[in-house]
Design a protein around this motif. Structure first.
Motif, PDB file in Angstrom:
ATOM      1  N   LEU A   1       1.622  -8.460  -7.993  1.00 47.22           N
ATOM      2  CA  LEU A   1       0.360  -8.897  -7.392  1.00 47.22           C
ATOM      3  C   LEU A   1      -0.429  -9.791  -8.341  1.00 47.22           C
ATOM      4  N   ARG A   2      -0.440  -9.451  -9.626  1.00 47.64           N
ATOM      5  CA  ARG A   2      -1.136 -10.304 -10.607  1.00 47.64           C
ATOM      6  C   ARG A   2      -0.532 -11.698 -10.611  1.00 47.64           C
TER       7      ARG A   2
ATOM      8  N   LYS B   1       0.833  -1.205   0.000  1.00 52.23           N
ATOM      9  CA  LYS B   1       0.000   0.000   0.000  1.00 52.23           C
ATOM     10  C   LYS B   1       0.870   1.259   0.000  1.00 52.23           C
ATOM     11  N   GLU B   2       1.942   1.226   0.788  1.00 52.63           N
ATOM     12  CA  GLU B   2       2.837   2.386   0.859  1.00 52.63           C
ATOM     13  C   GLU B   2       3.479   2.649  -0.501  1.00 52.63           C
ATOM     14  N   THR B   3       3.937   1.594  -1.160  1.00 52.97           N
ATOM     15  CA  THR B   3       4.553   1.737  -2.479  1.00 52.97           C
ATOM     16  C   THR B   3       3.542   2.267  -3.486  1.00 52.97           C
ATOM     17  N   LEU B   4       2.334   1.713  -3.473  1.00 57.49           N
ATOM     18  CA  LEU B   4       1.317   2.152  -4.432  1.00 57.49           C
ATOM     19  C   LEU B   4       0.829   3.570  -4.142  1.00 57.49           C
ATOM     20  N   SER B   5       0.985   4.010  -2.913  1.00 56.56           N
ATOM     21  CA  SER B   5       0.603   5.379  -2.559  1.00 56.56           C
ATOM     22  C   SER B   5       1.711   6.382  -2.867  1.00 56.56           C
ATOM     23  N   GLY B   6       2.878   5.867  -3.217  1.00 54.71           N
ATOM     24  CA  GLY B   6       4.023   6.736  -3.496  1.00 54.71           C
ATOM     25  C   GLY B   6       3.947   7.358  -4.874  1.00 54.71           C
TER      26      GLY B   6
ATOM     27  N   LYS C   1       5.188   1.308  -9.041  1.00 43.72           N
ATOM     28  CA  LYS C   1       3.770   0.970  -8.960  1.00 43.72           C
ATOM     29  C   LYS C   1       3.409  -0.103  -9.989  1.00 43.72           C
ATOM     30  N   ILE C   2       3.891   0.077 -11.210  1.00 46.78           N
ATOM     31  CA  ILE C   2       3.629  -0.905 -12.274  1.00 46.78           C
ATOM     32  C   ILE C   2       4.208  -2.264 -11.879  1.00 46.78           C
ATOM     33  N   GLU C   3       5.413  -2.248 -11.340  1.00 48.85           N
ATOM     34  CA  GLU C   3       6.081  -3.484 -10.933  1.00 48.85           C
ATOM     35  C   GLU C   3       5.304  -4.192  -9.813  1.00 48.85           C
ATOM     36  N   ILE C   4       4.843  -3.446  -8.830  1.00 51.64           N
ATOM     37  CA  ILE C   4       4.089  -4.028  -7.715  1.00 51.64           C
ATOM     38  C   ILE C   4       2.773  -4.625  -8.211  1.00 51.64           C
TER      39      ILE C   4
END
Length: 149
Positions: A25-26, A7-12, A18-21
């Motif tokens: 997840l997929r 969540k912290e990375t995606l909120s950054g 973000k694309i990598e995370i």
């Protein structure tokens, strides 16, 4: 997997991270990995994240990730109302993922939202809406037929 770190990375602000995370997840959602604590909470957070995200590429990746979760994981306990309500505000590039995700819920309450897209000017969106409607209606028809036996 630490959901708070995700969540912290995606909120950054790091676009590539973000694309990598989301890609990671997929991969996890596609696997037999069931080590995700509170997967329902994570998917609901991803829904909120995807709706609020301003960058269309990341928004599309988020909805692709949600669809992957809906395809491979148990989603019966997840509330997708926010997705149905926000369909009109999504870019066209996200509609395939959103409409298909709603179809995997098999919830009749989403049919009115899907029907709105059955006459969309984009043939792909129309097809996705009709497939989603058929998926939900077919599920309930089969269920009713089994009960009548």
């Amino acid at each position: 997997m630490n959901i708070e770190d995700l969540k912290e990375t995606l909120s950054g602000s790091d676009h590539e991270e973000k694309i990598e995370i989301l890609s990671h997840l997929r991969d996890i959602f596609e696997s037999y990995n069931n080590s995700i604590d509170n997967i329902e909470g994570l998917i609901e957070w991803l829904l909120d994240f995807g709706i609020k995200e301003k960058n269309n590429e990341i928004k599309e990746e988020a909805f692709n990730t949600i669809l992957t979760a809906a395809t491979y994981k148990e989603i019966d306990n997840i509330n997708f109302d926010i997705l149905a309500i926000q369909l009109d505000d999504l870019p066209e590039s996200c509609l395939h993922y959103a409409l298909t995700t709603l179809s995997f819920t098999f919830r009749k309450k989403y049919l009115p939202y899907l029907v709105k897209y059955a006459n969309h000017e984009n043939a792909g969106v129309r097809a996705d809406a009709l497939n989603a409607i058929n998926e939900i209606e077919g599920y309930w028809k089969k269920k009713t037929n089994r009960q009548d036996r």
